[in-house]
Each structure stands twice: as structure tokens, then as C-alpha cells.
Design an enzyme around this catalytic site. Structure first.
Site, PDB file in Angstrom:
ATOM      1  N   SER A 406       0.818  -1.211   0.000  1.00  0.00           N
ATOM      2  CA  SER A 406       0.000   0.000   0.000  1.00  0.00           C
ATOM      3  C   SER A 406       0.857   1.267   0.000  1.00  0.00           C
ATOM      4  O   SER A 406       0.309   2.366  -0.081  1.00  0.00           O
ATOM      5  CB  SER A 406      -0.970  -0.010   1.179  1.00  0.00           C
ATOM      6  OG  SER A 406      -0.373  -0.508   2.325  1.00  0.00           O
ATOM      7  N   HIS A 427      -3.031  -2.845  -5.565  1.00  0.00           N
ATOM      8  CA  HIS A 427      -3.323  -2.481  -4.175  1.00  0.00           C
ATOM      9  C   HIS A 427      -4.818  -2.606  -3.901  1.00  0.00           C
ATOM     10  O   HIS A 427      -5.607  -1.757  -4.310  1.00  0.00           O
ATOM     11  CB  HIS A 427      -2.822  -1.050  -3.905  1.00  0.00           C
ATOM     12  CG  HIS A 427      -3.136  -0.566  -2.533  1.00  0.00           C
ATOM     13  ND1 HIS A 427      -3.377   0.753  -2.234  1.00  0.00           N
ATOM     14  CD2 HIS A 427      -3.246  -1.238  -1.350  1.00  0.00           C
ATOM     15  CE1 HIS A 427      -3.631   0.867  -0.947  1.00  0.00           C
ATOM     16  NE2 HIS A 427      -3.565  -0.324  -0.392  1.00  0.00           N
ATOM     17  N   GLU A 439      -6.167  -0.026  -6.748  1.00  0.00           N
ATOM     18  CA  GLU A 439      -5.160   0.847  -7.359  1.00  0.00           C
ATOM     19  C   GLU A 439      -4.174  -0.064  -8.098  1.00  0.00           C
ATOM     20  O   GLU A 439      -3.552  -0.935  -7.483  1.00  0.00           O
ATOM     21  CB  GLU A 439      -4.400   1.638  -6.281  1.00  0.00           C
ATOM     22  CG  GLU A 439      -5.139   2.850  -5.760  1.00  0.00           C
ATOM     23  CD  GLU A 439      -4.343   3.624  -4.705  1.00  0.00           C
ATOM     24  OE1 GLU A 439      -4.504   4.843  -4.625  1.00  0.00           O
ATOM     25  OE2 GLU A 439      -3.561   3.013  -3.938  1.00  0.00           O
ATOM     26  N   ASN A 477      -3.675   6.606  -0.136  1.00  0.00           N
ATOM     27  CA  ASN A 477      -2.994   6.744   1.150  1.00  0.00           C
ATOM     28  C   ASN A 477      -2.112   7.984   1.204  1.00  0.00           C
ATOM     29  O   ASN A 477      -1.886   8.553   2.269  1.00  0.00           O
ATOM     30  CB  ASN A 477      -2.175   5.492   1.456  1.00  0.00           C
ATOM     31  CG  ASN A 477      -3.071   4.352   1.920  1.00  0.00           C
ATOM     32  OD1 ASN A 477      -4.201   4.576   2.340  1.00  0.00           O
ATOM     33  ND2 ASN A 477      -2.588   3.125   1.824  1.00  0.00           N
TER      34      ASN A 477
END
Ligand code: 3HC
Length: 677
Positions: A406, A427, A439, A477
Site C-alpha cells: 500500500s 493495491h 489501485e 494513502n
């Protein structure tokens, strides 16, 4: 230009066919063609009835959404539907694929409906922040009853042809391959009879259901304008004449159409479809075959990832280092499927089938025949590098090697292999079998066909995939970081966790930053040394405040996991603030928005500047599907466009943040990140 509508006469029946790929949307040319066909039906005495049908994969899937917000071209849909309904000769809709929105409303304007068993019928307008504006809210309660109408309008979920036949929305379920013949036979049977008009039927069902349904679904509808507007229109069908009801529906429709919620939801409809497209790669690029998938790690992530493929009928080899962990992981998958089966989502034999596709093993070597291998092990660069080094020796030539990291650098991971062109990031978001976002991280050397294959496989397993470039935290993130950082800073300056969380929940998020921390685990990424206390978080972890799992985190939790503010936490925060020499002050909700949400927009702008995301709408898709950003606000970049980028930039400057170059440009030119809808 040739019309998308063609006609043909068979035994006195006018067959009206629409051919407007891909989904037979009811754009101006289609509406005009249908009006011309009606002229023909009315003026030719030899014609006794009509059947309306569509070529291609579906019956009309609704109004043409790309026409919204543009000047209206006559005949508008409600006019056309009224003309259909008032025809003196019977008209039958022959439905296959999906009769949606304006498409179903057109079918309701017809006097009878014949559908194939696989057809789906629905009014999904609410998902676009709208309501059926072609008389659907008035005709559905008359044809299918108040309960079905209220539920279909307010949720937007379609129903099957079988269910539609049960409630009277479909008059005959045709053979899967004999739709036209069956519709013609039905129309023949109606020749010479007075057509049955939906609008003349009495509304039936229990009016009290409408309020009951609204109350039961209050949580789901929170923040959205459209569900209540849909229900108000169904209520109007109960109370008003057809004419008055239609006028009321029109008024409510226009209100929603002009509002920002619908614009946001339409933006996301197109954004989601746009996200699948990779700039610079042809749509018809040859993809690699993915017939078998390998997953390394049978923990929460690995297990969840595997479930996606099993559900799509793709065999999975799952690898763990220890038998005990492997057994536990496989057990959890089975338990999840059994729970879903108990809720009726799967049949027990389907669960057995899916479990039969899963091959658990302790040997990485067993991945040798996999076409796609996804690593979902401990988030540590050295550990990942070691694994990819191993995979390089084991995987067959051409296999795609993906990491579920991540945050970590995909290029560094790829560099330990002799085939960096086959390496990329996939991800998934937790729980990986539920969350829609994926992702797909493109490394510097990732081959085009590898990227395109990953995007295609994502679609196959029902994910909404977005291409991201390599950087710390990718799109989602990375944008979370400034938000979390500012939330902590605000605590030190006088805001409380509950105030900050409330601002986020009122904004429409499922939870605020501290509620999220407590749910995910305050101890994630903690150094695990209780004596080393350098931050509020270290202090919380040191006293066992690890979040919901230990019954306390930023909040205290009771046995039902209900949160209450914690005096212990407040004391820790006060202590840190004092040591840092901060004087506490009252913090306004506005400041919380500026510092935790405007900073996200700023980071989004940086992400676009650096080319980490292909387009602003991709950033929005990430936040809607990965983090629960309220869809009626259209994602952070669309929201910034509505809020005003000049206001966002000024707000950031006021608090001393460096405004990203791209945001500054948008602010100065009063420009937008996203296309207006
Ligand atoms: N108007 C314009 N374009 C549409 C459209 C519509 N109603 N529905 C789909 N499209 C476009 C998509 O944008 C996509 O374009 P692209 O290829 O350029 O990206 C293309 O058609 C194919 O769509 P999908 O990729 O979604 O195809 P699927 O096969 O996966 O799904 C579908 C087909 C179930 C019909 C899905 O497209 C869908 O749900 N469409 C929207 C249906 C809808 O919301 N209808 C109501 C419209 S509002 C209305 O009718 C108002 C009225 O009450 C007055």
C-alpha cells in the site's frame, strides 16, 4: 445522418427498432425517430398495432446522460411517452438486456410489456442524484403498486423479469430467443382492443409503506437529496391526479437536475468508466491470458484477494509459510462464504464450487503454473524483495508479478527480478472481497500489456480500477497523510477527536480520522516500544489504547463497541500540548475543514502535477470507492471545483500551507480540475 430508428411492417404490425449503440440511450435522434414512427402508426390505417424493440445488447438504458445540462431538444422524453400512452392503437415494448430509467419509462408509456427472462427492469436515476423524470414515479405505483415503486425509485435497484411479471410490470415473459415473435403474437392478440394505459390505472398498495421505507433506510439515505425526492413523488402519485402528479415530478426532477448533488453523481458515473482507460495504450491491445492466479499470504488481505478470483470462477493457489496460518486463512474464507450463503447470497453448492477452486499450499514452487501472482505478505521492503527474487526463479515466463503493497516502491521491488516489465502493484483495500477500489500501480518498466491485463482482470472481478504511478502511498494513502497529520495538529491546538470526527461525518464521510484510526488499529506502524513516547499516538499505544480491538483507542468503547470520549486521552493530549508549548484555543469547524480537507485537495493537485494519477476524476474515484468520500460531493477534486479553487487556495495560504502549483493555476484562472457535467 441516418436515424437510429427504423421501421418494418409485419402482418399489420409496425415493428419499431432502435439501433443506437452501445446502450440505446434515448438521445434526441432516438426520440425524434420514435416520434416519426408514431406518426406512421397513427396515419397509416393498415397498421393495427406496434412493437418497440432494440438492437444490440440492451433495450433503452435510459435518457442520454450526456445531454443533461444542455439545451433541450424536442420531443422531450415526457412528451414522447405521453404520445405513446395516448396512442389509439396498442403498443407493446419488447424488452431484453436492461430497461432502465427513461427506458423503463418509455416501456411504461407503451401499453404492454413483454420481456425475456434475463431482462432487468429498473429506475436507477437516484444513483445519479435524480428521479425518473419521464413519468416513472407516477406510472410505476399504478402499474406495479406503491411498495415496488417506492423501493425501485428510492434505491435504484433493478428487478428481474420474473419479479416484474409478478408485480404486473411485465405482461408476458418471452422465450429467451423468441422475444420478437412473442411480442408480435402479444400485439396481434390486442389488435382492435382499447389500449390499457398505465396512467389511467388506479394507484394500488399501502401508502403507509412510503414513510416506513424512508424511516427504515434513513441511514443509507443520509446526506442524499434524491431518495426523499423520489419518495415524495411516489407519495404525490397517491394523492394527486396523473396530470398534477406529472407536474410535481417534473418540478422535483428539475430541482435535482440543477443541483450539485446530481452533477457530482453524474461526474462519478463517467469518472468510473473513464478510469478504466489508460492514456497512451490502445483499447484493443492484446492482453495476457489469466487462467490461474497465485496469492502469497493467507492473512486478511491474501484471503480477501483470493475470494475475488474464486467468485469469478478463476482457480487460486494460495501460499502460506506455516500450516497453522494456512489452515486458519482457508478456514476464514470458508466461514465468510458460509455466512454469505446463510444470507442467501450464494447457494451452498456454489460455496463448495468456489472452495474447490482453491488450492492451499506451503510451497511457493506451486505457483509455477500461475498466470498472475499477487504477493500479500508483510509490508516490509526487504521481505518483499526476497519474495520477488524467489518468484523470479519460479514463475513461468510471461506471468504477471504483482505486489499488494500500500506504500512501497514498486520499482525497487521490480529491480530484484530479471523481468521488471512483468511487475506492477495491485493495491486492494480491506476487506479486499468487499471494497470496490483497486489501485493498479504502474512501475517505470511495467509493460503496457501487463498494465492493461491487470485493468481488465480488475473489471472481471468486479473492481473499479484506477491506474496510479509509483510514490509513497500512491493516490489514496498519500492523500490520507496530510489529513491525518493535520487532524493530530488540531488536537494539540485545542480541537477534540470528537469535534474533528463530527465535522467529517457531517461532511458525509462514513467516519472521521480518529474513528478510522480506532477501527484500523492505532498500533499500525507503531515501533512497539512502550518506553519510547514521542507522540500522542505512542502514548496511547503504550497504555494499550490500540483501538476498538482493545476496547479503547482515541475513544473508550463499551461491549457493543459504542464510543464515548475519553478523559485519559484528553489528559494525554493536554500533556503533549503543554510540553510543546501550545496554547489551547477554540477551533472552528471551518478551520477543521480547511486544514484536513483542503490539504487533501492540495495533495491531489500535487499528485496530478507529478502524473501519479492520469486525471483528476481518477483521484475522485479512488476516494469514493476506497475511503467512502460521499458520492454526492463527487470526490475531492470535483468538490474543490464546486467549492471554488480560489477559496481552497486562499484557505490553505491563511494557515501557512504551500499551495501546489496546479491548484494555484486553477485558483488564478478560476479553472476546474474536472470537466463540468
Ligand atoms: N447515457 C449516455 N451514455 C451512457 C448511458 C446513458 N444513459 N448509459 C451508459 N452510457 C455509456 C457509458 O458511459 C459507456 O460509455 P464509454 O464506453 O464511452 O465509457 C457506455 O455507454 C457503456 O456503458 P457501460 O460501460 O456502463 O456498459 P455496461 O454494459 O457495463 O452497463 C448499463 C450497461 C447497465 C446500461 C450501464 O451503462 C448503466 O447503468 N447505464 C446508466 C443507466 C441509467 O442510469 N439510466 C438512467 C438515466 S437518467 C434518465 O433516464 C432520466 C429520465 O428519467 C428522464
Amino acid at each position: 445522418m441516418t436515424s437510429p430508428i427504423s421501421t418494418e411492417v409485419r402482418d399489420g404490425i409496425l415493428i419499431v427498432t432502435s439501433n443506437n449503440p452501445p446502450v440505446n440511450a434515448l438521445g434526441a435522434a432516438v426520440r425524434q425517430g420514435l416520434a416519426a414512427a408514431l406518426d406512421q402508426l397513427e396515419s397509416d390505417n393498415e397498421l393495427k398495432a406496434a412493437v418497440i424493440r432494440c438492437e444490440g445488447r440492451t433495450f433503452f438504458a435510459g435518457a442520454d446522460i450526456t445531454e443533461f445540462g444542455k439545451p433541450m431538444v424536442e420531443p422531450v422524453l415526457p412528451q414522447l411517452i405521453e404520445r405513446l400512452e395516448n396512442s389509439k392503437k396498442p403498443i407493446v415494448a419488447a424488452i431484453h438486456g436492461t430497461a432502465l430509467g427513461g427506458g423503463l419509462e418509455t416501456a411504461l408509456g407503451c401499453h404492454y410489456r413483454v420481456a425475456v427472462p434475463s431482462a432487468k427492469l429498473g429506475v436507477p436515476e437516484v444513483k445519479l442524484g435524480l428521479l425518473p423524470g419521464g413519468g416513472g414515479t407516477q406510472r410505476l405505483p399504478r402499474v406495479a403498486g406503491i411498495e415496488t415503486a417506492a423501493e425501485m425509485c428510492a434505491t435504484g435497484n433493478p428487478i428481474s423479469a420474473k419479479k416484474a411479471a409478478e408485480v404486473g410490470l411485465v405482461d408476458k415473459v418471452a422465450g429467451e430467443d423468441t422475444l420478437l415473435e412473442d411480442a408480435l403474437a402479444f400485439a396481434t392478440g390486442m389488435i382492435g382492443t382499447e389500449p390499457r394505459r398505465s396512467g389511467e390505472m388506479p394507484v394500488h398498495g399501502d401508502p403507509a409503506f412510503i414513510q416506513k421505507f424512508a424511516t427504515e433506510n434513513a441511514r443509507k439515505f443520509r446526506g442524499f437529496d434524491a431518495p426523499a425526492a423520489n419518495l415524495r413523488c411516489v407519495q404525490a402519485a397517491v394523492e394527486l391526479s396523473l396530470k398534477e402528479g406529472l407536474a410535481f415530478e417534473r418540478q422535483e426532477f428539475m430541482k435535482l437536475m440543477m443541483g450539485t448533488q446530481s452533477a457530482a453523481q453524474r461526474h462519478i458515473f463517467f469518472a468510473e468508466r473513464q478510469a478504466a482507460k489508460i492514456d497512451g495504450i490502445a483499447d484493443d491491445i492484446k492482453l495476457r491470458d489469466v487462467k490461474k492466479v497465485g496469492v502469497i499470504g493467507a492473512g486478511t488481505m491474501g484471503g480477501g484477494i483470493s475470494m475475488n478470483f474464486l467468485q469469478a470462477g478463476i482457480p487460486v493457489t494460495i501460499v502460506e509459510a506455516a500450516q497453522e496460518n494456512l489452515d486458519r486463512g482457508v478456514g476464514v474464507i470458508r466461514k465468510n462464504y458460509d455466512a454469505s450463503a446463510a444470507k442467501g447470497r450464494f447457494k451452498p453448492e456454489q460455496v463448495d464450487q468456489m472452495m474447490g477452486l482453491l488450492a492451499p499450499t506451503l510451497k511457493v514452487e506451486d505457483l509455477a503454473d500461475c498466470d498472475l501472482i499477487i504477493e500479500a505478505i508483510f509490508e516490509n521492503m526487504d521481505v518483499k524483495k526476497e519474495m520477488f527474487g524467489k518468484l523470479d526463479k519460479i514463475a513461468k515466463p510471461g506471468a504477471i508479478l504483482a505486489s499488494n503493497t500500500s506504500y512501497l516502491d514498486i520499482n525497487a521491488i521490480a529491480s530484484v527480478t530479471s523481468r521488471p516489465q512483468d511487475v506492477l502493484g495491485m493495491h486492494f483495500f480491506s476487506p479486499a472481497n468487499v471494497m470496490k477500489l483497486l489501485e493498479v500501480v504502474r512501475g517505470a518498466k511495467t509493460a503496457d500489456d501487463v498494465l492493461a491485463t491487470a485493468m481488465a482482470i480488475a473489471k472481471k472481478i468486479g473492481k473499479v480500477a484506477v491506474v496510479a504511478g509509483v510514490c509513497d502511498g500512491f493516490i489514496g494513502n498519500r492523500m490520507l497523510k496530510p489529513r491525518q497529520l493535520e487532524a493530530m495538529n488540531l488536537l494539540m491546538e485545542g480541537a477534540t477527536p470528537q469535534q474533528i470526527d463530527k465535522v467529517h461525518v457531517d461532511f458525509g464521510m462514513p467516519m472521521g480520522p480518529f474513528q478510522m484510526s480506532d477501527l484500523a488499529g492505532v498500533d499500525i506502524g507503531w515501533h512497539r516500544d512502550p518506553a519510547r513516547i514521542e507522540s500522542v499516538r505512542d502514548a496511547l499505544c503504550a497504555v494499550g489504547r490500540w483501538g476498538q480491538k482493545t476496547g479503547k483507542g482515541f475513544y473508550d468503547y463499551d461491549e457493543k463497541r459504542r464510543p464515548t470520549p475519553s478523559t485519559e486521552v484528553q489528559a494525554i493530549i493536554d500533556d503533549f500540548a503543554a510540553k510543546a508549548g501550545k496554547t489551547k484555543r477554540a477551533i472552528s469547524d471551518e478551520e477543521i475543514v480547511e486544514r484536513t480537507l483542503y490539504t487533501m485537495v492540495n495533495e491531489g493537485a500535487l499528485i496530478l502535477e507529478e502524473g501519479v494519477a492520469q486525471r483528476a476524476s481518477d483521484v475522485d474515484v479512488v476516494w469514493i470507492y476506497g475511503y467512502g468520500w460521499p458520492v454526492y460531493r463527487g470526490g475531492p477534486m470535483f468538490w474543490a471545483d464546486i467549492e471554488g479553487n480560489d477559496k481552497i487556495a486562499a484557505g490553505l495560504e491563511k494557515h501557512g500551507f504551500k499551495v501546489a502549483k496546479l491548484l494555484k493555476e486553477k485558483a488564478e484562472s478560476k479553472g476546474r480540475f474536472t470537466r463540468p457535467v
